[in-house]
Design a protein around this motif. Structure first.
Motif, PDB file in Angstrom:
ATOM      1  N   GLU A 158      -4.437   1.187   4.552  1.00  0.00           N
ATOM      2  CA  GLU A 158      -2.974   1.243   4.669  1.00  0.00           C
ATOM      3  C   GLU A 158      -2.475   0.286   5.749  1.00  0.00           C
ATOM      4  N   ARG A 159      -3.284   0.030   6.756  1.00  0.00           N
ATOM      5  CA  ARG A 159      -2.919  -0.987   7.741  1.00  0.00           C
ATOM      6  C   ARG A 159      -2.880  -2.361   7.075  1.00  0.00           C
ATOM      7  N   LEU A 160      -3.859  -2.644   6.206  1.00  0.00           N
ATOM      8  CA  LEU A 160      -3.865  -3.908   5.482  1.00  0.00           C
ATOM      9  C   LEU A 160      -2.667  -4.013   4.545  1.00  0.00           C
ATOM     10  N   MET A 161      -2.301  -2.904   3.907  1.00  0.00           N
ATOM     11  CA  MET A 161      -1.126  -2.916   3.038  1.00  0.00           C
ATOM     12  C   MET A 161       0.130  -3.251   3.843  1.00  0.00           C
ATOM     13  N   ALA A 162       0.256  -2.641   5.005  1.00  0.00           N
ATOM     14  CA  ALA A 162       1.434  -2.896   5.838  1.00  0.00           C
ATOM     15  C   ALA A 162       1.466  -4.353   6.303  1.00  0.00           C
ATOM     16  N   ARG A 163       0.302  -4.893   6.674  1.00  0.00           N
ATOM     17  CA  ARG A 163       0.246  -6.294   7.088  1.00  0.00           C
ATOM     18  C   ARG A 163       0.628  -7.227   5.931  1.00  0.00           C
ATOM     19  N   THR A 164       0.169  -6.895   4.737  1.00  0.00           N
ATOM     20  CA  THR A 164       0.511  -7.708   3.568  1.00  0.00           C
ATOM     21  C   THR A 164       2.011  -7.697   3.334  1.00  0.00           C
ATOM     22  N   GLU A 165       2.614  -6.525   3.427  1.00  0.00           N
ATOM     23  CA  GLU A 165       4.060  -6.425   3.226  1.00  0.00           C
ATOM     24  C   GLU A 165       4.831  -7.218   4.278  1.00  0.00           C
ATOM     25  N   ARG A 166       4.352  -7.194   5.528  1.00  0.00           N
ATOM     26  CA  ARG A 166       5.022  -7.976   6.584  1.00  0.00           C
ATOM     27  C   ARG A 166       4.906  -9.476   6.311  1.00  0.00           C
ATOM     28  N   ARG A 167       3.711  -9.914   5.906  1.00  0.00           N
ATOM     29  CA  ARG A 167       3.523 -11.345   5.630  1.00  0.00           C
ATOM     30  C   ARG A 167       4.415 -11.809   4.484  1.00  0.00           C
ATOM     31  N   LEU A 168       4.551 -10.974   3.479  1.00  0.00           N
ATOM     32  CA  LEU A 168       5.411 -11.334   2.355  1.00  0.00           C
ATOM     33  C   LEU A 168       6.877 -11.363   2.779  1.00  0.00           C
ATOM     34  N   ALA A 169       7.269 -10.409   3.610  1.00  0.00           N
ATOM     35  CA  ALA A 169       8.651 -10.388   4.110  1.00  0.00           C
ATOM     36  C   ALA A 169       8.947 -11.642   4.932  1.00  0.00           C
ATOM     37  N   GLU A 170       7.962 -12.058   5.721  1.00  0.00           N
ATOM     38  CA  GLU A 170       8.146 -13.265   6.545  1.00  0.00           C
ATOM     39  C   GLU A 170       8.285 -14.518   5.667  1.00  0.00           C
ATOM     40  N   ARG A 171       7.631 -14.499   4.512  1.00  0.00           N
ATOM     41  CA  ARG A 171       7.733 -15.622   3.581  1.00  0.00           C
ATOM     42  C   ARG A 171       9.068 -15.628   2.851  1.00  0.00           C
ATOM     43  N   GLY A 172       9.725 -14.477   2.871  1.00  0.00           N
ATOM     44  CA  GLY A 172      11.022 -14.403   2.180  1.00  0.00           C
ATOM     45  C   GLY A 172      10.869 -14.133   0.699  1.00  0.00           C
ATOM     46  N   TYR A 204      -1.970 -12.861   0.315  1.00  0.00           N
ATOM     47  CA  TYR A 204      -2.619 -11.660  -0.224  1.00  0.00           C
ATOM     48  C   TYR A 204      -4.124 -11.629   0.030  1.00  0.00           C
ATOM     49  N   LEU A 205      -4.680 -12.725   0.513  1.00  0.00           N
ATOM     50  CA  LEU A 205      -6.135 -12.858   0.559  1.00  0.00           C
ATOM     51  C   LEU A 205      -6.842 -11.780   1.378  1.00  0.00           C
ATOM     52  N   PRO A 206      -6.331 -11.359   2.547  1.00  0.00           N
ATOM     53  CA  PRO A 206      -7.060 -10.330   3.293  1.00  0.00           C
ATOM     54  C   PRO A 206      -7.238  -9.028   2.505  1.00  0.00           C
ATOM     55  N   ILE A 207      -6.190  -8.574   1.827  1.00  0.00           N
ATOM     56  CA  ILE A 207      -6.322  -7.314   1.110  1.00  0.00           C
ATOM     57  C   ILE A 207      -7.067  -7.516  -0.213  1.00  0.00           C
ATOM     58  N   LEU A 208      -6.941  -8.687  -0.822  1.00  0.00           N
ATOM     59  CA  LEU A 208      -7.706  -8.978  -2.028  1.00  0.00           C
ATOM     60  C   LEU A 208      -9.195  -8.987  -1.718  1.00  0.00           C
ATOM     61  N   ARG A 209      -9.560  -9.637  -0.619  1.00  0.00           N
ATOM     62  CA  ARG A 209     -10.957  -9.680  -0.188  1.00  0.00           C
ATOM     63  C   ARG A 209     -11.471  -8.277   0.113  1.00  0.00           C
ATOM     64  N   HIS A 210     -10.653  -7.458   0.785  1.00  0.00           N
ATOM     65  CA  HIS A 210     -11.044  -6.093   1.130  1.00  0.00           C
ATOM     66  C   HIS A 210     -11.295  -5.274  -0.139  1.00  0.00           C
ATOM     67  N   GLU A 211     -10.480  -5.512  -1.152  1.00  0.00           N
ATOM     68  CA  GLU A 211     -10.606  -4.764  -2.406  1.00  0.00           C
ATOM     69  C   GLU A 211     -11.848  -5.155  -3.196  1.00  0.00           C
ATOM     70  N   GLN A 212     -12.471  -6.267  -2.841  1.00  0.00           N
ATOM     71  CA  GLN A 212     -13.638  -6.751  -3.563  1.00  0.00           C
ATOM     72  C   GLN A 212     -14.963  -6.201  -3.037  1.00  0.00           C
ATOM     73  N   GLN A 213     -14.928  -5.203  -2.176  1.00  0.00           N
ATOM     74  CA  GLN A 213     -16.175  -4.643  -1.658  1.00  0.00           C
ATOM     75  C   GLN A 213     -16.996  -4.014  -2.775  1.00  0.00           C
ATOM     76  N   PRO A 214     -18.248  -4.432  -2.945  1.00  0.00           N
ATOM     77  CA  PRO A 214     -19.074  -3.853  -4.007  1.00  0.00           C
ATOM     78  C   PRO A 214     -19.224  -2.341  -3.835  1.00  0.00           C
ATOM     79  N   GLY A 215     -18.989  -1.636  -4.924  1.00  0.00           N
ATOM     80  CA  GLY A 215     -19.146  -0.184  -4.910  1.00  0.00           C
ATOM     81  C   GLY A 215     -17.917   0.578  -4.444  1.00  0.00           C
TER      82      GLY A 215
END
Length: 310
Positions: free
Chosen positions: A296-310, A248-259
């Motif tokens: 939304e690209r980051l969301m899709a990547r997160t969903e793929r990574r989670l699917a790959e983890r099972g 989840y780190l890429p999208i969590l980091r993206h969500e932490q942008q100040p402002g």
């Protein structure tokens, strides 16, 4: 409803967003859906009217409406209410309203002003006296926003002197050494334990847990990531906790942008069906079409990574 009284609270108290309609009106129907969404992800509790809940943009009547609606929807889920205010009278009025409705405790940040520890210490003694010894308090330590740095020694002194100060919401940055110092102080039998839940979007959660934190009190549009990371760590599976967190780190980091982080978080919550609109209340950021496509690209990547983890 359970109160925070024994200094052993652990888990994830998610910082709840405050939903608005596109015209800026409070959206109480979406607030119901959001409470249900958080509960379904397995959070331990909720924290409402925090800084990322846009509490400072709500009227006093709207703050009470949010408290009433969440408390009526949350059931047995504990709810901490942010009541920080420039005036102790305003803080006390809102705090008593929240406690009367069944809140688990109240979160208070140091008032803005000169960064002098004697001033901060006097302020919290005044807050505790005004609210009464029966009201559990959460010290919100967020110097990046308040401009008031607070030492581990002062936090410990307040925790010792005020039995109702049962929890630290740790948001110093960098602040890992502060957790270590606070836990080291507790090696003395005379020092009461302090529950520590961490903020900053969970950006440093694995390291904070390793330093002795009990969990998270923060916002993230994927609360299940925080819940599962904390649960794995508490089960002794620290590597598994970090492996999950890394997904989840890429999208969590993206969500932490100040402002911009709140607008991003609200868009994800809207796309996940938790709220009807991603609107923030003015003055607040609005995402461009490029921002949305990127997210939304980051969301899709997160969903793929989670699917790959099972």
């Amino acid at each position: 409803m359970t109160q925070l009284i024994d200094r052993t609270t652990r888990g994830v108290y998610i910082i709840a967003a405050t939903p608005f309609a596109e015209d800026g009106a409070l959206d109480l129907d979406s607030l119901d859906r959001l409470v249900d969404f958080y509960a379904e992800t397995g959070v331990t509790g909720l924290t409402i009217l925090g800084m990322m809940g846009e509490a400072d943009k709500l009227t006093p009547e709207e703050r009470r409406a949010v408290i009433d609606r969440v408390m009526s929807r949350a059931g047995a889920l504990p709810v901490v209410v942010g009541v920080s205010d420039a005036g102790i009278g305003n803080l006390t009025d809102l705090g008593r309203h929240a406690m009367d409705r069944g809140a688990a405790g109240l979160m208070v940040a140091p008032s803005r002003g000169p960064a002098r520890e004697d001033r901060v210490e006097g302020y919290f003694h005044a807050v505790a006296a005004a609210l009464g010894a029966d009201v559990p308090l959460v010290f919100q330590d967020f110097p990046l926003t308040t401009g008031v740095p607070v030492s581990p020694a002062l936090i410990r002194r307040l925790s010792n002197d005020l039995p109702q100060m049962v929890m630290l919401k740790h948001e110093d940055w960098p602040g890992l050494t502060k957790i270590t110092a606070l836990r080291a102080q507790e090696s003395a039998a005379s020092v009461p334990r302090l529950s520590i839940l961490c903020g900053n979007g969970g950006l440093y959660l694995p390291q904070e847990l390793a330093r002795g934190a009990d969990g998270a009190m923060t916002g993230f549009a994927y609360p299940e990531a925080l819940v599962q990371t904390v649960a794995l760590h508490h089960a002794g599976r620290t590597d598994a906790a970090e492996d999950l967190f890394d997904a989840y780190l890429p999208i969590l980091r993206h969500e932490q942008q100040p402002g911009w982080g709140l607008a991003l978080r609200k868009h994800i919550l809207m796309r996940r069906g938790a709220i009807a609109s991603a609107a923030t209340r003015a003055p607040g950021p609005r995402l461009t079409t490029t921002d949305v496509a990127e997210l939304e690209r980051l969301m899709a990547r997160t969903e793929r990574r989670l699917a790959e983890r099972g």
